[in-house]
Design a protein around this motif. Structure first.
Motif, PDB file in Angstrom:
ATOM      1  N   UNK B   9       0.813  -1.218   0.000  1.00 51.30           N
ATOM      2  CA  UNK B   9       0.000   0.000   0.000  1.00 51.30           C
ATOM      3  C   UNK B   9       0.844   1.265   0.000  1.00 51.30           C
ATOM      4  N   UNK B  13      -0.009   4.154  -2.527  1.00 47.53           N
ATOM      5  CA  UNK B  13      -0.188   5.543  -2.096  1.00 47.53           C
ATOM      6  C   UNK B  13       0.731   6.475  -2.893  1.00 47.53           C
ATOM      7  N   UNK B  16      -0.754   7.083  -6.329  1.00 46.52           N
ATOM      8  CA  UNK B  16      -1.898   8.003  -6.323  1.00 46.52           C
ATOM      9  C   UNK B  16      -1.442   9.443  -6.081  1.00 46.52           C
ATOM     10  N   UNK B  33       4.281  10.925   2.485  1.00 49.71           N
ATOM     11  CA  UNK B  33       3.912   9.520   2.685  1.00 49.71           C
ATOM     12  C   UNK B  33       4.154   9.064   4.115  1.00 49.71           C
TER      13      UNK B  33
END
Lengths: 409, 409
Positions: B9, B13, B16, B33
């Protein structure tokens, strides 16, 4: 133990597994969680250190070195508080959501929040002693009216004006010394049905409560959907008849003004007085009052007028539900609340309208069922709500869908 | 690059972030992040190795060692295919969802899926060359009718029977050599509005398309809600008048049988022929046909009958939306689709009914707005749908809400 949270999603997943599946050996958890044995051991040790998990002796041997069994800490206690219009219902569960003790008392919401919450706290203290609890891990509260979930307080509740914006969550959290979440009663009943009732295997469903009024709990993707401002599910004020009676909300022909406990009682009284229903007229003479249950009994005994009341009301509700089925495409509709006690006559009529007016794609496999839990739905749901919160994946930048509700601790 | 996914993930992330925010320095990504510099570097290197991310030279200095800029791989290409009743609309975007090329052709869905998808593939090949694309990273497809999202195929589409259960996703995935997702057109328009339109800052909203029929895209918690069997949002068949006309679905008084493009065209023709509307009668003499746009023009010019048609239709739709506002408590309602071109007369009437019939708690801050994107909503939404899928957190035992849709590659 109070105010302690899992600090990553592996810990959160472990807590939920142990809550829903009971004690397990470390070896079984390795299989279920998909972590390496060493990582899992580290996470479990951290949960034990923080008092969230206990060890419970060695597991049955699977060959090789014996694996120890772990379980949710035996001291874990969830408190569920279901505030009704005339009753206070409390339960204490262990960490696996088994009810250890339960207490019900009459109350009057019109006495205001200070009095009613004071009574609830006294009941909670009694239950704490009875269940041998040192304190509560968390408490969930259901309130019969609109609630700002984010703020933990009722907002403009129609029948309890003194409760408007009273800080229920903060008050109880301060007194109980644990995290508290507050939601409206219908949402927690939906959660209860998902935890232990007829909705156990469903992730998209509706729970319709027919009490004095009519409300709906919405579960989407396994979570309660509350809407943009927290008022989702307020179906009692959907207009079903522009020529209908004026509702307490000021609009005309709301579903709730035509059906629900209050409307049934009103219509039953009128039918008893006018003599249109001999059964209800008798009941009024004997008891001095007629209730929705009397309508149900009269209908079961074949009183045509009472049967008509049930049928008309169910038809109105069915019309609304048919629209919601087209819109929301639920996997299941559960009917609960006091008037649901009318039972199968009500259910049959609702089913007939919904199945007739919705498209087959939406209703193909969709059951419409009565609640299995009755009163316990709200209590279990309230406990489950706070347990979910405590056993929740902590928010991270990567998966944050929105603000996590603030909880007073 | 094709068929390559982020493998955790953090990578999802990152993808995106770079998609929605454009190129960033590694230093900026550390801040955004929340990973350590070394962990972030490792994840970025893995994304670069797999062709999902490029380096794009050194960043402006923030003091100390220069940080290099990374961005979504320049070769990333998303294909959006919006299949309409009479047109095929395709667009190619880069990895940051900018449209690089677009192509529209007339088509006829009654020619069947083989012919129409063949035409779409020819258009895609043209666009691929025009936009200098080596191939497509993924493709999203919108279809005007009910779709089984899980299976990637239309299910009983009323106006295109030859498409029933035709494997649109598998066919296109095989021909394009990339992952493909298929959904109904209203859901992808809702996604498009969330990506770049009036719904940009909303996570709970409704997108109502008024075309030949009427449908609704539901976004809950930032994701399209499709319902238990994928038919959520099918509001065109909610009954609004038990005495109303028979609908193509077999029930009576469906919203769609009273309002929407087809119903407006039918009523306009009747008014033109009977002479009740002089404007529409003129139009019929001149053009041999009357359309919903003619009704709009006649209403704008003050033709009382045309004004009545718009007002009555908007009132019916407003009644349905008022109920949905009570139930779903959206933060916003967006009105789009061809008939939305009628514009502000329509909007004013819808607003008036919804705001009058819903409770203030639900409508307090809720805007009702016209779509900002028009035709582009579907194209951007289709591209965004497949991009979201590719930039998605991979499922893990801890956070799996349901099965991930299978994608042919």
């Amino acid at each position: 133990m109070l105010g302690v949270w899992p600090d990553n999603r592996h810990q959160a997943a472990l807590l939920r597994l142990l809550r829903d599946g009971g004690p397990r050996s470390r070896a079984e958890l390795v299989d279920a969680v998909g972590l390496s044995r060493s990582k899992l051991a580290a996470e479990i040790d951290r949960l034990i250190d923080r008092g969230l998990v206990d060890t419970a002796g060695p597991a049955a041997s699977r060959g090789g070195r014996r694996s120890s069994v772990v379980r949710i800490a035996a001291t874990t206690r969830y408190l569920g508080i279901d505030i009704g219009a005339t009753t206070l219902d409390l339960a204490v569960t262990d960490g696996e959501m088994h009810i250890l003790g339960r207490l019900t008392e009459r109350t009057d919401l019109r006495d205001g929040p200070a009095a009613v919450l004071g009574q609830a706290l006294e009941m909670a203290a009694k239950l704490r002693v009875e269940t041998g609890s040192k304190g509560f891990t968390g408490a969930g509260v259901g309130i019969p009216g609109p609630v700002s979930f984010r703020e933990g307080m009722p907002v403009s509740p129609p029948f309890m004006p003194a409760w408007h914006r009273f800080p229920v969550r903060e008050t109880l959290a301060a007194a109980l010394g644990c995290p508290v979440l507050v939601d409206n009663d219908v949402n927690i009943m939906a959660l209860g049905e998902m935890h232990a009732g007829v909705a156990r295997s469903f992730v998209d469903f509706l729970f319709v409560k027919i009490g004095a009024g009519i409300g709906c709990g919405i579960v989407a993707g396994g979570e309660v959907y509350r809407g943009a401002t927290g008022s989702a599910g307020d179906i009692g004020h959907i207009s079903v008849d522009p020529e209908g009676p004026v509702c307490v909300c000021g609009n005309t022909g709301c579903l709730e003004a035509l059906f629900g406990g209050a409307a049934l009682a009103r219509d039953a009284l009128a039918a008893a007085r006018s003599g249109r229903s001999p059964h209800l007229a008798n009941r009024l003479r004997e008891a001095g009052i007629v209730t929705p249950v009397d309508v149900s009994v009269a209908a079961a005994e074949g009183d045509p007028y009472a049967m008509g009341l049930v049928r008309d009301g169910a038809r109105r509700l069915g019309q609304v539900l048919a629209g919601l089925v087209s819109f929301f495409n639920p996997g299941l509709i559960v009917i609960g609340g006091g008037v649901a006690g009318i039972g199968h006559a009500l259910l049959a009529e609702i089913r007939s309208v919904v199945y007739r007016s919705s498209l087959p794609l939406a209703t193909g496999d969709m059951p419409i069922a009565l609640s299995e839990l009755g009163d316990e739905a709200g209590l279990l749901g309230a406990a489950r709500m706070i347990s979910d919160y405590i056993c929740h994946t902590p928010p991270e930048p990567a998966n944050q869908a929105g603000p996590r509700p603030a909880v007073a601790t």
